[in-house]
Design an enzyme around this catalytic site. Structure first.
Site, PDB file in Angstrom:
ATOM      1  CB  SER A  70       8.381  58.636  88.955  1.00  0.00           C
ATOM      2  OG  SER A  70       9.498  59.413  89.356  1.00  0.00           O
ATOM      3  CG  HIS A  75      22.797  51.855  91.958  1.00  0.00           C
ATOM      4  ND1 HIS A  75      23.368  52.469  90.861  1.00  0.00           N
ATOM      5  CD2 HIS A  75      21.835  52.694  92.403  1.00  0.00           C
ATOM      6  CE1 HIS A  75      22.787  53.640  90.666  1.00  0.00           C
ATOM      7  NE2 HIS A  75      21.845  53.793  91.583  1.00  0.00           N
ATOM      8  CB  CYS A  90       2.967  60.316  89.976  1.00  0.00           C
ATOM      9  SG  CYS A  90       2.394  59.664  88.406  1.00  0.00           S
TER      10      CYS A  90
END
Length: 141
Positions: A70, A75, A90
């Protein structure tokens, strides 16, 4: 087995300014983390510096890396010592190990951690999906 996989969400406080402010450091973090937690990186990390726009104190570094399982994103807000990281996969992974890597890399023990299971009805095995569908149809008729 049913369900897509775990989503780890980490909010870090009092992080190391130099690590949070550095495009190179965040790139290195995203470049090495997948292998360290048993994931498969399928592209180099994409990382950039944001100037904060209308709120200069909100400048920071953001980035993501796509993994076969995935993605991982980050940030940072260096002036506030804050960062957020998402690891969505996953497949199961060692969440405590991932947290230790994050603490060490960003120099803080001050983490807010949330986990959730994504796609709880996602059928991993098409044969199992067929069996579930057939079972549900039998109950309807």
């Amino acid at each position: 087995m049913i369900g897509f996989g775990p989503h780890l969400m980490v909010d870090g406080y009092n992080g190391n300014f130099e690590a949070l402010a550095s495009v190179e450091a965040v790139t290195n973090f995203l470049d090495t983390l997948p292998a360290e937690i048993g994931m498969t990186k399928i592209m180099p990390p994409y990382v950039f510096k944001y100037d904060g726009g209308d709120k200069p104190e909100d400048w920071g570094v953001s980035g993501f890396v796509i993994i076969a399982e995935s993605h991982i994103s980050i940030h940072t807000f260096p002036e506030k010592g804050y960062f957020s990281i998402d690891i969505f996969s996953c497949k199961d992974f060692d969440i405590p190990a991932a947290l230790e890597i994050i603490k060490s890399f960003f120099g803080t023990e001050d983490l807010e951690v949330q986990t959730t299971s994504r796609g709880t009805e996602f059928p991993r095995d098409i044969g199992m999906a067929g069996a579930i569908t057939a079972s549900q149809r039998r109950r309807l008729y």
